[in-house]
Design a protein around this motif. Structure first.
Motif, PDB file in Angstrom:
ATOM      1  N   VAL A   5      13.415  40.391  54.874  1.00  0.00           N
ATOM      2  CA  VAL A   5      13.389  41.685  54.049  1.00  0.00           C
ATOM      3  C   VAL A   5      11.795  42.086  54.280  1.00  0.00           C
ATOM      4  O   VAL A   5      11.683  43.320  54.450  1.00  0.00           O
ATOM      5  CB  VAL A   5      13.703  41.534  52.681  1.00  0.00           C
ATOM      6  CG1 VAL A   5      13.611  42.617  51.871  1.00  0.00           C
ATOM      7  CG2 VAL A   5      15.198  41.071  52.582  1.00  0.00           C
ATOM      8  N   SER A   8      11.123  43.324  57.807  1.00  0.00           N
ATOM      9  CA  SER A   8      12.101  44.787  57.905  1.00  0.00           C
ATOM     10  C   SER A   8      11.291  45.964  57.134  1.00  0.00           C
ATOM     11  O   SER A   8      11.455  47.113  57.691  1.00  0.00           O
ATOM     12  CB  SER A   8      13.345  44.746  57.396  1.00  0.00           C
ATOM     13  OG  SER A   8      13.763  43.416  58.234  1.00  0.00           O
ATOM     14  N   TYR A  27      16.350  43.710  60.005  1.00  0.00           N
ATOM     15  CA  TYR A  27      16.992  43.623  58.751  1.00  0.00           C
ATOM     16  C   TYR A  27      18.592  43.259  58.909  1.00  0.00           C
ATOM     17  O   TYR A  27      18.893  42.462  57.913  1.00  0.00           O
ATOM     18  CB  TYR A  27      17.054  45.191  58.131  1.00  0.00           C
ATOM     19  CG  TYR A  27      17.584  44.869  56.913  1.00  0.00           C
ATOM     20  CD1 TYR A  27      16.794  44.511  55.633  1.00  0.00           C
ATOM     21  CD2 TYR A  27      18.951  45.460  56.280  1.00  0.00           C
ATOM     22  CE1 TYR A  27      17.598  44.520  54.533  1.00  0.00           C
ATOM     23  CE2 TYR A  27      19.478  45.148  55.177  1.00  0.00           C
ATOM     24  CZ  TYR A  27      18.713  44.826  54.059  1.00  0.00           C
ATOM     25  OH  TYR A  27      19.155  44.583  52.955  1.00  0.00           O
ATOM     26  N   THR A  30      19.528  39.598  57.426  1.00  0.00           N
ATOM     27  CA  THR A  30      19.992  39.349  56.139  1.00  0.00           C
ATOM     28  C   THR A  30      21.301  39.090  55.729  1.00  0.00           C
ATOM     29  O   THR A  30      21.626  38.299  54.917  1.00  0.00           O
ATOM     30  CB  THR A  30      19.437  40.161  55.047  1.00  0.00           C
ATOM     31  OG1 THR A  30      20.166  41.312  55.383  1.00  0.00           O
ATOM     32  CG2 THR A  30      17.887  40.413  55.334  1.00  0.00           C
ATOM     33  N   SER A  73      14.397  49.863  49.519  1.00  0.00           N
ATOM     34  CA  SER A  73      14.816  48.638  49.888  1.00  0.00           C
ATOM     35  C   SER A  73      15.273  47.554  48.977  1.00  0.00           C
ATOM     36  O   SER A  73      16.460  46.997  49.390  1.00  0.00           O
ATOM     37  CB  SER A  73      13.628  47.910  50.733  1.00  0.00           C
ATOM     38  OG  SER A  73      13.997  46.676  51.466  1.00  0.00           O
TER      39      SER A  73
END
Length: 164
Positions: A5, A8, A27, A30, A73
């Motif tokens: 995370v 990204s 990303y 994840t 995010s």
């Protein structure tokens, strides 16, 4: 999860071309982490991983990226990942590939919509175009992620042919 995370969130600031940023490449992993955690350790553990990842990644991302990116995010991650877990749980009894593919796809759509609208709406960034490119990568990696998902399951779970 945290490393993916944070990386990204930092990489989303750097375009590859007119429709992709580098964050679009990292990303989607994840969702693979979430699906493997859900399958191998259960929904409760997966939610814990998501909540811890959310808290720590938002703090680090606010330092490495902008506060707006970090907030967008964090919100998108939390909503998308929790939906992924819920959908995965409902589909986990079917074919081995259905739960990870559908849950990652559904979570990716919501994650993308939330992130790009919160992060870039009202700016000069062509966020709708970037969102479409990002979603395309996420959906492609949801399909490609089935191979490592299956490989990890084969290593982590006992074979049904082996009797203890």
């Amino acid at each position: 999860m945290i490393a993916i995370v944070v990386a990204s969130n930092w990489l989303v600031q750097f375009p590859i071309n007119d429709v992709l940023t580098w964050g679009a490449i990292t990303y989607p992993f994840t969702f693979l982490v979430t699906d493997l955690t859900t399958r191998l350790q259960g929904a409760t553990r997966a939610r814990l991983v998501v909540w811890i990842g959310f808290a720590i990644a938002v703090l680090i991302s606010a330092w490495l990226a902008t506060p707006r990116i970090a907030l967008a995010s964090g919100t998108a991650f939390l909503v998308g990942q929790l939906l992924d877990i819920q959908v995965f749980q409902r589909l986990r009894r079917g074919s081995w590939w259905r739960a990870p593919l559908v849950s990652s796809s559904v979570g990716s759509v919501l994650d993308t919509a939330i992130f790009f609208s919160l992060a870039f709406a009202g700016t000069v960034v062509p966020w709708v175009t970037l969102a479409m490119g990002d979603l395309g990568v996420k959906l492609t990696l949801a399909v490609l992620g089935l191979a490592p998902f299956r490989a990890v399951l084969a290593l982590a779970l006992p074979s049904p042919r082996v009797r203890a």
